[in-house]
Scaffold this active site. Sequence first.
Site, short mmCIF file in Angstrom:
data_model
loop_
_atom_site.label_atom_id
_atom_site.label_comp_id
_atom_site.label_asym_id
_atom_site.label_seq_id
_atom_site.Cartn_x
_atom_site.Cartn_y
_atom_site.Cartn_z
N MET A 17 -2.71 20.27 -4.58
CA MET A 17 -2.21 21.51 -5.18
C MET A 17 -3.35 22.50 -5.30
SD MET A 17 0.61 20.54 -7.98
CE MET A 17 1.06 22.26 -7.99
N SER A 19 -4.72 24.16 -3.06
CA SER A 19 -5.66 24.18 -1.93
C SER A 19 -5.36 25.34 -0.97
CB SER A 19 -5.62 22.84 -1.18
OG SER A 19 -4.33 22.60 -0.64
N GLU A 89 6.57 22.93 1.04
CA GLU A 89 6.85 21.79 0.15
C GLU A 89 7.58 20.69 0.92
OE1 GLU A 89 5.48 21.68 -2.68
OE2 GLU A 89 5.25 23.75 -3.41
N CYS A 145 -12.47 21.52 -7.56
CA CYS A 145 -12.29 20.57 -8.66
C CYS A 145 -12.58 21.28 -9.99
CB CYS A 145 -13.22 19.37 -8.50
SG CYS A 145 -13.13 18.22 -9.89
N CYS A 177 -11.50 16.43 -7.53
CA CYS A 177 -12.10 15.67 -6.44
C CYS A 177 -11.81 14.17 -6.63
CB CYS A 177 -13.60 15.91 -6.37
SG CYS A 177 -14.51 15.12 -7.70
N CYS A 180 -13.40 12.75 -9.95
CA CYS A 180 -12.89 13.23 -11.24
C CYS A 180 -11.39 12.94 -11.40
CB CYS A 180 -13.13 14.74 -11.37
SG CYS A 180 -14.90 15.16 -11.34
P1 ADP Z 1 -0.86 25.44 -2.62
O1 ADP Z 1 0.35 25.90 -1.87
O2 ADP Z 1 -1.78 24.55 -1.81
O3 ADP Z 1 -0.52 24.82 -3.95
P2 ADP Z 1 -1.35 28.25 -2.97
O4 ADP Z 1 -1.47 28.83 -1.60
O5 ADP Z 1 -0.03 28.43 -3.66
O6 ADP Z 1 -1.76 26.72 -2.94
O7 ADP Z 1 -2.48 28.86 -3.93
C1 ADP Z 1 -3.85 28.85 -3.63
C2 ADP Z 1 -4.54 29.74 -4.65
O8 ADP Z 1 -4.59 29.09 -5.91
C3 ADP Z 1 -6.01 30.05 -4.37
O9 ADP Z 1 -6.15 31.11 -3.46
C4 ADP Z 1 -6.51 30.46 -5.76
O10 ADP Z 1 -6.26 31.81 -6.01
C5 ADP Z 1 -5.62 29.66 -6.70
N1 ADP Z 1 -6.28 28.56 -7.41
C6 ADP Z 1 -5.98 28.18 -8.67
N2 ADP Z 1 -6.69 27.11 -9.04
C7 ADP Z 1 -7.49 26.78 -7.99
C8 ADP Z 1 -8.46 25.74 -7.75
N3 ADP Z 1 -8.76 24.81 -8.67
N4 ADP Z 1 -9.06 25.71 -6.55
C9 ADP Z 1 -8.77 26.64 -5.60
N5 ADP Z 1 -7.87 27.63 -5.77
C10 ADP Z 1 -7.22 27.70 -6.95
MG MG Z 2 2.39 25.74 -2.15
ZN ZN Z 3 -14.84 16.65 -9.45
#
Ligand code: ADP
Ligand code: MG
Ligand code: ZN
Length: 210
Positions: A17, A19, A89, A145, A177, A180
């Site tokens: 999530m 990422s 998803e 992380c 990570c 953690c």
């Molecule tokens: P996913 O679909 O993989 O869940 P999204 O594309 O919806 O991810 O969102 C990615 C965005 O989340 C990043 O560009 C950043 O703005 C935000 N974000 C929030 N928390 C984190 C984190 N711990 N690491 C990286 N990005 C994060």
């Molecule tokens: Mg998503």
């Molecule tokens: Zn970590």
Amino acid sequence: MLHKSLPGFIEVVCGSMFSGKTEELMRRLKRAQYGRQKVQVFKPAIDNRYSEDHVQSHDANRVLSIPVKNAWEILDRVEDNTRVVGIDEVQFFDDSVVDVCNKLAYRGMRVICAGLDMDFRGQPFGPMPKLLSVAESVTKLQAVCVVCGQAASRSQKVVGDAAIVAVGAKEMYEARCRFCHEPNVDFKSEPMRSTTPTPGKTDEHARSAI
Ligand code: ADP
Ligand code: MG
Ligand code: ZN
């Protein structure tokens, strides 16, 4: 009968999530649209975190999408002139999504799937192992992380119960990570949520992590 000249193939964008899977899916779809290719986007109807008809990234970008109850419904709803099919998803579908993606690719379509490779316990998520196996292209993304600031490959569930399919976003999960991440979290005991501010964390995430 398939045409060898058709460019059908499967791309998978996976990772934890936060990422950036949805961001990356939308980046690819927008580029296809710039190339005047017809794009359709689907998501499982179970993913009702935001609106019914949008694939939404955490950064509030939106692309129109079609919620479907199961993977076969995608086949029914893909139009003949569609060149690129996005599925977000994808981990929430059952293994039949692999057959559906293969059929679309054999029809000559570019299929881009985005999904969690692991559940919050760090176990392979639903159809993802099979999908990754048959895909022509696999991109594995990492988040940051929230505990140590290194690259995060896993999703830590910080509230709720032990259900694998729990649709939620920042209020229920943290990116962590390998070191953690606590795969065997006991939801009756504390603490679970990270409390240390981490460099590189976004403001949005800082609020949810503290
Ligand atoms: P996913 O679909 O993989 O869940 P999204 O594309 O919806 O991810 O969102 C990615 C965005 O989340 C990043 O560009 C950043 O703005 C935000 N974000 C929030 N928390 C984190 C984190 N711990 N690491 C990286 N990005 C994060
Ligand atoms: Mg998503
Ligand atoms: Zn970590």
